[in-house]
Design an enzyme around this catalytic site. Structure first.
Site, short mmCIF file in Angstrom:
data_model
loop_
_atom_site.label_atom_id
_atom_site.label_comp_id
_atom_site.label_asym_id
_atom_site.label_seq_id
_atom_site.Cartn_x
_atom_site.Cartn_y
_atom_site.Cartn_z
CB CYS A 1 -1.58 -5.05 -9.14
SG CYS A 1 -1.73 -6.52 -10.14
CB CYS B 1 -3.38 -7.81 -7.47
SG CYS B 1 -1.75 -8.16 -8.17
#
Length: 173
Positions: free
Chosen positions: A72, A75
């Site tokens: 992600c 992330c």
């Protein structure tokens, strides 16, 4: 023997005992810190098999659990921040990262609708309850059966500065 000879013997003995006591106390504190941080898998950043929240709460430290994924983009941007904070705040805050795409079962029971989502738990083991959650863009969830605060979360990425403000509000020095 006279009084001055006793003092010449007794004073060095007292000084050696005080220095030895200080040395022992200092080394005992260092080993406790090492046990809490570097050698303890509960303080590792990445969760790979189990997230034992009761065990983490037993340390009496604030807890931050970041639910995200290695692939992600937000992330990935937060990953170095989490690693840096985990190293800097060992023994003061427990910081965990759970990859929800690899370990979906570890996210069950938490209010996660997007990633990254952080869960904040106070040192008392209860959900962090800031004076004004909107200041930190936090969401709070109450348990339906008793109406008590069940979770305090933040959705999206956080910078190191954001985390430090939250840590301060959580009472971390």
């Amino acid at each position: 023997m006279n009084k001055s000879k006793w003092l010449k013997i007794l004073i060095p003995i007292v000084i050696v005992c005080v220095i030895g006591g200080v040395w022992l106390l200092k080394n005992a504190q260092v080993s406790d810190t090492e046990q809490v941080s570097s050698n303890n898998p509960d303080f590792a950043l990445h969760v790979t098999d189990e997230l034992d929240l009761d065990q983490l709460k037993s340390y009496g430290l604030p807890i931050v659990i970041d639910f995200g994924a290695d692939s992600c983009i937000p992330c990935k941007q937060m990953a170095p921040v989490l690693a840096e904070l985990n190293e800097e705040y060992q023994g003061k805050v427990i910081i965990k990262f759970v990859d929800v795409w690899k370990y979906q079962e570890l996210a069950q029971g938490y209010p996660i609708s997007l990633i990254p989502t952080q869960i904040f738990i106070g040192a008392d083991g209860k959900p962090f309850n800031p004076e004004n959650p909107a200041d930190f863009q936090m969401n709070q969830f109450a348990a339906t059966e008793n109406g008590e605060l069940a979770f305090t979360t933040h959705e999206g990425g956080l910078t190191k500065e954001n985390f430090l403000k939250i840590f301060k509000a959580m009472g971390v020095q």
